[in-house]
Design a protein around this motif. Structure first.
Motif, mmCIF file in Angstrom:
data_model
loop_
_atom_site.group_PDB
_atom_site.id
_atom_site.type_symbol
_atom_site.label_atom_id
_atom_site.label_comp_id
_atom_site.label_asym_id
_atom_site.label_seq_id
_atom_site.Cartn_x
_atom_site.Cartn_y
_atom_site.Cartn_z
ATOM 1 N N GLU A 156 100.722 -84.245 -86.556
ATOM 2 C CA GLU A 156 99.819 -84.082 -85.417
ATOM 3 C C GLU A 156 99.567 -82.600 -85.137
ATOM 4 N N GLY A 157 100.603 -81.792 -85.281
ATOM 5 C CA GLY A 157 100.465 -80.358 -85.068
ATOM 6 C C GLY A 157 99.482 -79.726 -86.035
ATOM 7 N N LYS A 158 99.593 -80.096 -87.292
ATOM 8 C CA LYS A 158 98.659 -79.556 -88.297
ATOM 9 C C LYS A 158 97.226 -79.990 -87.974
ATOM 10 N N TRP A 159 97.062 -81.252 -87.567
ATOM 11 C CA TRP A 159 95.733 -81.755 -87.219
ATOM 12 C C TRP A 159 95.166 -80.964 -86.035
ATOM 13 N N ASP A 160 95.992 -80.752 -84.987
ATOM 14 C CA ASP A 160 95.525 -79.993 -83.822
ATOM 15 C C ASP A 160 95.137 -78.568 -84.211
ATOM 16 N N THR B 104 94.059 -77.518 -87.165
ATOM 17 C CA THR B 104 92.815 -77.578 -87.940
ATOM 18 C C THR B 104 91.625 -77.830 -87.028
ATOM 19 N N LYS B 105 91.767 -78.820 -86.155
ATOM 20 C CA LYS B 105 90.705 -79.150 -85.206
ATOM 21 C C LYS B 105 90.390 -77.939 -84.320
ATOM 22 N N GLY B 106 91.444 -77.261 -83.876
ATOM 23 C CA GLY B 106 91.263 -76.091 -83.021
ATOM 24 C C GLY B 106 90.538 -74.959 -83.717
ATOM 25 N N LYS B 107 90.877 -74.738 -84.987
ATOM 26 C CA LYS B 107 90.215 -73.666 -85.743
ATOM 27 C C LYS B 107 88.727 -73.971 -85.904
ATOM 28 N N ILE B 108 88.412 -75.235 -86.182
ATOM 29 C CA ILE B 108 87.002 -75.628 -86.314
ATOM 30 C C ILE B 108 86.268 -75.421 -84.992
ATOM 31 N N LYS B 109 86.885 -75.843 -83.885
ATOM 32 C CA LYS B 109 86.254 -75.657 -82.573
ATOM 33 C C LYS B 109 86.064 -74.177 -82.256
ATOM 34 N N GLU B 110 87.093 -73.380 -82.553
ATOM 35 C CA GLU B 110 87.003 -71.940 -82.279
ATOM 36 C C GLU B 110 85.847 -71.321 -83.049
ATOM 37 N N GLU B 111 85.776 -71.600 -84.339
ATOM 38 C CA GLU B 111 84.718 -71.024 -85.169
ATOM 39 C C GLU B 111 83.339 -71.526 -84.733
ATOM 40 N N THR B 112 83.246 -72.802 -84.386
ATOM 41 C CA THR B 112 81.977 -73.340 -83.906
ATOM 42 C C THR B 112 81.547 -72.634 -82.628
ATOM 43 N N GLY B 113 82.493 -72.439 -81.729
ATOM 44 C CA GLY B 113 82.194 -71.725 -80.485
ATOM 45 C C GLY B 113 81.714 -70.308 -80.735
ATOM 46 N N LYS B 114 82.329 -69.636 -81.702
ATOM 47 C CA LYS B 114 81.901 -68.274 -82.044
ATOM 48 C C LYS B 114 80.479 -68.278 -82.596
ATOM 49 N N ASP C 245 93.827 -75.615 -78.624
ATOM 50 C CA ASP C 245 94.248 -76.677 -79.542
ATOM 51 C C ASP C 245 95.165 -76.130 -80.626
ATOM 52 N N GLN C 246 94.881 -74.924 -81.089
ATOM 53 C CA GLN C 246 95.727 -74.315 -82.120
ATOM 54 C C GLN C 246 97.128 -74.046 -81.578
ATOM 55 N N VAL C 247 97.210 -73.568 -80.361
ATOM 56 C CA VAL C 247 98.520 -73.317 -79.743
ATOM 57 C C VAL C 247 99.281 -74.634 -79.596
ATOM 58 N N LYS C 248 98.577 -75.664 -79.120
ATOM 59 C CA LYS C 248 99.189 -76.980 -78.977
ATOM 60 C C LYS C 248 99.724 -77.452 -80.332
ATOM 61 N N GLY C 249 98.968 -77.219 -81.383
ATOM 62 C CA GLY C 249 99.401 -77.602 -82.721
ATOM 63 C C GLY C 249 100.655 -76.867 -83.161
ATOM 64 N N HIS C 250 100.704 -75.577 -82.882
ATOM 65 C CA HIS C 250 101.889 -74.792 -83.240
ATOM 66 C C HIS C 250 103.125 -75.320 -82.511
#
Length: 64
Positions: free
Chosen positions: A6-10, A12-22, A36-41
């Protein structure tokens, strides 16, 4: 193992959201992705701790 997955998924999802937002200039989405990335870590760390505790417990249990 579930926490690590679940952490890895969060992450990955967080990185995609971050890049999309940028890309689209949406700071809210970007920061949500970072969250989401912090939650994953954190979930991964919890998974590591649970694994270590289980391994230590198994190692120190006396055979019956």
């Amino acid at each position: 193992m579930k926490d690590k997955t679940e952490g890895k998924w969060d992450e990955t999802k967080g990185k995609i959201k971050e890049e999309t937002g940028k890309i689209v200039g949406d700071r809210s989405t970007e920061w949500s992705g970072k969250g989401d990335q912090v939650k994953g870590h954190v979930k991964e760390a919890i998974g590591d701790i649970k694994k270590d505790v289980a391994e230590e417990r198994d190692r120190t249990e006396t055979p019956r």
